[in-house]
Design a protein around this motif. Sequence first.
Motif: not given
Length: 494
Positions: A276-281, A304-327
């Motif tokens: 669920h938490d990976l699917r949301t972002p 366009q910049d706002r859309f990209l900022d949101i996508a980038l924010k969700e990507g970072r959130r996803l990356s942080r969640l994956v890193d924490e999961l591996f940790e």
Amino acid sequence: MLKTLYTRLSLGLFVLLLAIGLLYTVISLYTLREYSASVNQALHRDLAENLVNDQHLVRDGQLDRSALEALFALYMTINPSLEIYLLDLEGTIRSYSADPAQINRERVSLAPIHRLLEDPSHYPVLGDDPRSQARQKVFSVTPVPSADAPEGYLYVVLRGEEYDAADQVARSAQRLTMGMWALLVSLAVAMMAGLTLFRLLTRRLRALTRLVADFESSGMRQTPTATWRDKRPVVRDEIDYLGVAFDDMATRIASQIEQLTEKDAQRRQLVAQVSHDLRTPLASMQGYIESLKLRRDRLSPDEQDRFLDIALKEGRRLSRLVDELFELAALEAREKQPMPEPFPLAELVNDVVQKHSQAAQERALTLTLSGDPALPTTYADLAMTERVLDNLISNAIAYSPAGGNIKVIVGHTDGQPEVHVQDNGPGIAPKDLPHIFEPFYRGDVSGSTGHAGLGLAIARRIMTLQGGDIQVTNLTTGGASFCLRLPAHSPRKA
């Protein structure tokens, strides 16, 4: 049939008793034969001398050959069990009372004769049997015509061939019958006694086997209600020790199976939560990127910049969640181990507070550090401890309302360094407190912090690996207080 211990012991006892019975029979027969020979020789020790005197075989100091021949003929008729021989001083047979066709020796050894004459009380003494080259028998002997001037010996075989044949016919059946009856009775008595003893000895083993079978039939999920300790409170022997060990083992197995069942349920829940938490972002990021691609010509540069900022924010959130999961996975598998070293905890806390000061100011929060800077030297992994402090202060900043205060307090209890991170946010619902350090646990966020990440689970695991502890409580004035306790000394090696 032979699978039970009782049956195997019974069969082993039967074979052992049978072997002992046969050995006893052989020894008894041999001993009886020796005893019979000794008695026979003792009773007829002076037979040869008496024959010489009674039959007047010596006349005027000379051996009467005619009287000797008469003696041979008499005893061949009235007592064929005796065989009488006349020997010279070399042991050569000169005459005899036996059938000439059955004489297989020309002479007999004089050594047994001299031994018996020197010590008449030594029984049994076996001499050569003239009828056989290998057989020896008990005998009676006397020098003739006298011991003072011997010219030969009167040699009387006490158990001649006729006696052996009659004895074998008369006694073989009787001995066999008596031996068989004695063997059967002995085996029966010993077998019954042995089986009774084995029954008593294996009774507790059967009871222990039933305990094991009941535990197995229950799926090893429940500790046996009737334990061995209930039946045998005092350990007296190896069987009692085995029963007590089984009680402990059954308790551990049932507990471990229960823990495995809980872990499996947690694993399933964790997989669902991770999905669920990976699917949301991921869905959010994918939606904004697809919208940007489809509507790029209709969106202004700012949109366009706002859309990209949101996508980038969700990507970072996803990356942080994956890193924490591996940790967390590495910590749980002990692939990531702490490297403890002594360091001043107050300095580390001060550096971490300074690092988060800018983020606190951006949210209009007051972040302060207080306490006793002269803490005992902390013995822990510096980087892991900083990771835990970063997580606690970041959470406090994230969940504190604007204008709130965040306090970081250092101190010690009984020589053990402590760090308290306190905020004045909504606090944590009481029902969520026991689960706050579980991965992906979501509390009731209405009026409480809740959490949907892995930071606190990672913090708890790090502190456990370092020999420390982390706890959380709600403050009476509002907000939550996390307490971090670290070891002051390296653990002693066993």
